[in-house]
Scaffold this motif. Structure first.
Motif, PDB file in Angstrom:
ATOM      1  N   LEU A   1       3.754   6.118  -5.220  1.00 17.01           N
ATOM      2  CA  LEU A   1       3.726   6.232  -6.679  1.00 17.01           C
ATOM      3  C   LEU A   1       2.573   7.133  -7.121  1.00 17.01           C
ATOM      4  O   LEU A   1       2.731   7.975  -8.018  1.00 17.01           O
ATOM      5  CB  LEU A   1       3.597   4.838  -7.292  1.00 17.01           C
ATOM      6  CG  LEU A   1       3.758   4.700  -8.799  1.00 17.01           C
ATOM      7  CD1 LEU A   1       5.048   5.334  -9.294  1.00 17.01           C
ATOM      8  CD2 LEU A   1       3.706   3.216  -9.203  1.00 17.01           C
ATOM      9  N   ARG A   2       1.423   6.978  -6.478  1.00 17.05           N
ATOM     10  CA  ARG A   2       0.287   7.850  -6.785  1.00 17.05           C
ATOM     11  C   ARG A   2       0.628   9.312  -6.508  1.00 17.05           C
ATOM     12  O   ARG A   2       0.319  10.197  -7.316  1.00 17.05           O
ATOM     13  CB  ARG A   2      -0.908   7.423  -5.929  1.00 17.05           C
ATOM     14  CG  ARG A   2      -2.132   8.318  -6.095  1.00 17.05           C
ATOM     15  CD  ARG A   2      -3.195   7.978  -5.070  1.00 17.05           C
ATOM     16  NE  ARG A   2      -4.249   8.977  -5.068  1.00 17.05           N
ATOM     17  CZ  ARG A   2      -4.965   9.304  -3.999  1.00 17.05           C
ATOM     18  NH1 ARG A   2      -4.717   8.703  -2.825  1.00 17.05           N
ATOM     19  NH2 ARG A   2      -5.905  10.210  -4.081  1.00 17.05           N
ATOM     20  N   ARG A   3       1.283   9.584  -5.389  1.00 19.75           N
ATOM     21  CA  ARG A   3       1.652  10.957  -5.029  1.00 19.75           C
ATOM     22  C   ARG A   3       2.606  11.552  -6.081  1.00 19.75           C
ATOM     23  O   ARG A   3       2.456  12.686  -6.523  1.00 19.75           O
ATOM     24  CB  ARG A   3       2.297  10.956  -3.652  1.00 19.75           C
ATOM     25  CG  ARG A   3       2.521  12.328  -3.044  1.00 19.75           C
ATOM     26  CD  ARG A   3       3.118  12.212  -1.647  1.00 19.75           C
ATOM     27  NE  ARG A   3       2.287  11.369  -0.783  1.00 19.75           N
ATOM     28  CZ  ARG A   3       2.668  10.200  -0.263  1.00 19.75           C
ATOM     29  NH1 ARG A   3       3.867   9.708  -0.541  1.00 19.75           N
ATOM     30  NH2 ARG A   3       1.861   9.516   0.507  1.00 19.75           N
TER      31      ARG A   3
ATOM     32  N   SER B   1      -9.479   7.092 -14.419  1.00 24.12           N
ATOM     33  CA  SER B   1      -8.918   5.771 -14.132  1.00 24.12           C
ATOM     34  C   SER B   1      -7.408   5.864 -14.271  1.00 24.12           C
ATOM     35  O   SER B   1      -6.906   6.353 -15.294  1.00 24.12           O
ATOM     36  CB  SER B   1      -9.480   4.723 -15.091  1.00 24.12           C
ATOM     37  OG  SER B   1     -10.861   4.537 -14.875  1.00 24.12           O
ATOM     38  N   ASN B   2      -6.692   5.396 -13.258  1.00 29.52           N
ATOM     39  CA  ASN B   2      -5.239   5.591 -13.245  1.00 29.52           C
ATOM     40  C   ASN B   2      -4.457   4.318 -12.952  1.00 29.52           C
ATOM     41  O   ASN B   2      -3.239   4.369 -12.749  1.00 29.52           O
ATOM     42  CB  ASN B   2      -4.857   6.690 -12.256  1.00 29.52           C
ATOM     43  CG  ASN B   2      -5.455   6.473 -10.874  1.00 29.52           C
ATOM     44  OD1 ASN B   2      -5.762   5.341 -10.502  1.00 29.52           O
ATOM     45  ND2 ASN B   2      -5.620   7.555 -10.118  1.00 29.52           N
ATOM     46  N   ALA B   3      -5.151   3.174 -12.937  1.00 29.75           N
ATOM     47  CA  ALA B   3      -4.468   1.891 -12.723  1.00 29.75           C
ATOM     48  C   ALA B   3      -5.223   0.805 -13.470  1.00 29.75           C
ATOM     49  O   ALA B   3      -6.456   0.841 -13.562  1.00 29.75           O
ATOM     50  CB  ALA B   3      -4.379   1.552 -11.240  1.00 29.75           C
TER      51      ALA B   3
ATOM     52  N   ILE C   1       0.834  -1.196   0.000  1.00 30.32           N
ATOM     53  CA  ILE C   1       0.000   0.000   0.000  1.00 30.32           C
ATOM     54  C   ILE C   1       0.870   1.247   0.000  1.00 30.32           C
ATOM     55  O   ILE C   1       0.612   2.212  -0.733  1.00 30.32           O
ATOM     56  CB  ILE C   1      -0.938   0.007   1.222  1.00 30.32           C
ATOM     57  CG1 ILE C   1      -1.794  -1.262   1.258  1.00 30.32           C
ATOM     58  CG2 ILE C   1      -1.827   1.246   1.185  1.00 30.32           C
ATOM     59  CD1 ILE C   1      -2.548  -1.557   0.018  1.00 30.32           C
ATOM     60  N   GLY C   2       1.934   1.230   0.817  1.00 32.49           N
ATOM     61  CA  GLY C   2       2.835   2.375   0.875  1.00 32.49           C
ATOM     62  C   GLY C   2       3.492   2.662  -0.462  1.00 32.49           C
ATOM     63  O   GLY C   2       3.617   3.826  -0.874  1.00 32.49           O
ATOM     64  N   GLN C   3       3.901   1.602  -1.164  1.00 36.69           N
ATOM     65  CA  GLN C   3       4.512   1.794  -2.482  1.00 36.69           C
ATOM     66  C   GLN C   3       3.536   2.445  -3.454  1.00 36.69           C
ATOM     67  O   GLN C   3       3.882   3.394  -4.174  1.00 36.69           O
ATOM     68  CB  GLN C   3       4.968   0.450  -3.048  1.00 36.69           C
ATOM     69  CG  GLN C   3       5.596   0.540  -4.426  1.00 36.69           C
ATOM     70  CD  GLN C   3       5.745  -0.812  -5.096  1.00 36.69           C
ATOM     71  OE1 GLN C   3       4.784  -1.568  -5.200  1.00 36.69           O
ATOM     72  NE2 GLN C   3       6.961  -1.123  -5.532  1.00 36.69           N
ATOM     73  N   LEU C   4       2.299   1.947  -3.487  1.00 38.78           N
ATOM     74  CA  LEU C   4       1.310   2.485  -4.415  1.00 38.78           C
ATOM     75  C   LEU C   4       0.930   3.919  -4.050  1.00 38.78           C
ATOM     76  O   LEU C   4       0.714   4.761  -4.939  1.00 38.78           O
ATOM     77  CB  LEU C   4       0.075   1.591  -4.442  1.00 38.78           C
ATOM     78  CG  LEU C   4       0.265   0.203  -5.062  1.00 38.78           C
ATOM     79  CD1 LEU C   4      -0.997  -0.625  -4.923  1.00 38.78           C
ATOM     80  CD2 LEU C   4       0.685   0.296  -6.524  1.00 38.78           C
TER      81      LEU C   4
ATOM     82  N   ARG D   1      -7.299  -0.065  -4.107  1.00 37.87           N
ATOM     83  CA  ARG D   1      -8.333   0.741  -3.442  1.00 37.87           C
ATOM     84  C   ARG D   1      -7.782   1.386  -2.170  1.00 37.87           C
ATOM     85  O   ARG D   1      -8.010   2.584  -1.918  1.00 37.87           O
ATOM     86  CB  ARG D   1      -9.534  -0.147  -3.122  1.00 37.87           C
ATOM     87  CG  ARG D   1     -10.695   0.583  -2.451  1.00 37.87           C
ATOM     88  CD  ARG D   1     -11.319   1.629  -3.369  1.00 37.87           C
ATOM     89  NE  ARG D   1     -12.501   2.227  -2.758  1.00 37.87           N
ATOM     90  CZ  ARG D   1     -13.740   1.789  -2.954  1.00 37.87           C
ATOM     91  NH1 ARG D   1     -13.960   0.754  -3.765  1.00 37.87           N
ATOM     92  NH2 ARG D   1     -14.757   2.377  -2.366  1.00 37.87           N
ATOM     93  N   LEU D   2      -7.050   0.623  -1.371  1.00 37.74           N
ATOM     94  CA  LEU D   2      -6.499   1.164  -0.135  1.00 37.74           C
ATOM     95  C   LEU D   2      -5.455   2.246  -0.397  1.00 37.74           C
ATOM     96  O   LEU D   2      -5.224   3.108   0.454  1.00 37.74           O
ATOM     97  CB  LEU D   2      -5.896   0.041   0.714  1.00 37.74           C
ATOM     98  CG  LEU D   2      -6.902  -0.962   1.300  1.00 37.74           C
ATOM     99  CD1 LEU D   2      -6.161  -2.079   2.035  1.00 37.74           C
ATOM    100  CD2 LEU D   2      -7.888  -0.274   2.222  1.00 37.74           C
ATOM    101  N   ALA D   3      -4.823   2.194  -1.557  1.00 38.53           N
ATOM    102  CA  ALA D   3      -3.839   3.218  -1.929  1.00 38.53           C
ATOM    103  C   ALA D   3      -4.496   4.448  -2.551  1.00 38.53           C
ATOM    104  O   ALA D   3      -3.812   5.415  -2.889  1.00 38.53           O
ATOM    105  CB  ALA D   3      -2.818   2.633  -2.897  1.00 38.53           C
TER     106      ALA D   3
END
Length: 315
Positions: A71-73, A86-88, A65-68, A102-104
């Motif tokens: 990466l999202r940030r 939609s981004n993934a 979750i932390g990695q995603l 979803r959690l990310a």
């Protein structure tokens, strides 16, 4: 200046599946998406020549979750519209892949089903009776909103640096042109059916006695098995998947079980004899015009049949 809209793509955890997803990944790229791939560590070597960035997926839930999130940030800072669409895109079918996204905070799309559709921004249809490559291709088409036919060949890229490294390795072991590269290991079973050609050791003994140079490239867990079962083969240990792609491409012929390296061989356009037993090849057979599927039901093809095909391939 951003080249293409960034898209996080979660790869599957198996070499063969990743090879079969390459045409779909290329299609996404051709439609203006800049791919940020998330997968196993070996995916970096496997896809190195394609030029895609691969983020190695950690094992623990909080780390994933932390990695995603990180990466999202990063991608949101590069592209202000990242969080508004939609981004993934998820190639795995698993519930956990959708939950991670979803959690990310990602707006992911992927195949509907497995009780995970509510976690996705959009669940896409998974159609029955498709070869796995076609299934991944159609997933990309549905995401893009286009219709297109999948390619006849995967055409995985192999860099000149990878070919140079492979040639140097072969020369160091005294291997010349026209060698037979074998992929005799099949990790695990499918639907409780054994995927390993039972007379592979006999074939290697026969090929060696006939003057063929037989090469084997075992994975870390296969080295001892290669030593014990294939003493007549020239063993190349510790080879990364990028150089392995080059070794497959340079081979005179590849003889393989239903296994990840067989898909690699087909992917790079190697002349491949794909040995199949009781598992249905309709969904998982290596894809491409250079593949010869060798199957007899019930049972397996015999050594004489494969030796004859090797002779035709090598002249």
């Amino acid at each position: 200046m951003i080249e293409g809209r960034p898209l996080i793509v979660r790869l599957r955890n198996f070499v063969g599946d990743t090879v079969l997803s390459v045409p779909a990944l290329r299609l996404l790229e051709q439609h203006g998406w800049r791919l940020e791939l998330v997968g196993k560590g070996w995916a970096r070597g496997l896809l190195e020549a394609e030029g895609w960035r691969v983020h190695v997926r950690p094992n623990g839930l909080s780390e994933r979750i932390g990695q995603l999130r990180d990466l999202r940030r990063q991608l949101r800072a590069e592209d202000p519209g990242f969080d508004r669409r939609s981004n993934a895109l998820l190639f795995p079918y698993a519930f956990s892949a959708a939950l991670d996204a979803r959690l990310a905070g990602l707006k992911a799309e992927g195949h509907a089903g497995d009780g995970r559709t509510w976690l996705l921004r959009r669940g896409l249809p998974r159609r029955e009776g498709r070869h796995t490559l076609v299934e991944y291709w159609e997933l990309a088409c549905d995401f893009l909103g286009v219709q297109a036919e999948p390619p006849i060949d995967i055409g995985m890229k192999v860099s000149e640096a990878q070919r140079d490294a492979a040639r140097s390795l072969l020369a160091g072991h005294g291997v010349g042109a026209g060698y037979v590269l074998i992929c005799p290991f099949a990790n695990g079973r499918v639907e409780f059916l054994d995927r390993s050609w039972p007379v592979f050791p006999d074939f290697v003994r026969r090929a060696h006695a006939a003057g063929r140079q037989v090469v084997i490239v075992p994975g870390p867990a296969e080295v001892e098995g290669a030593k014990a079962l294939y003493p007549d083969a020239i063993r190349l240990d510790g080879v990364g998947l990028g150089v392995y792609n080059a070794l497959l491409q340079l081979a005179g012929v590849v003889v393989a079980n239903d296994t990840g390296p067989a898909h690699m061989a087909a992917g790079v356009g190697a002349r491949l004899l794909s040995i199949w037993g009781p598992v249905d090849p309709g969904r998982w057979a290596p894809w491409g015009s250079t593949v010869t599927l060798m199957r007899r039901q019930p049972g397996w093809v015999d050594v004489d049949e494969v030796m004859a095909e090797v002779g035709r391939a090598l002249g």
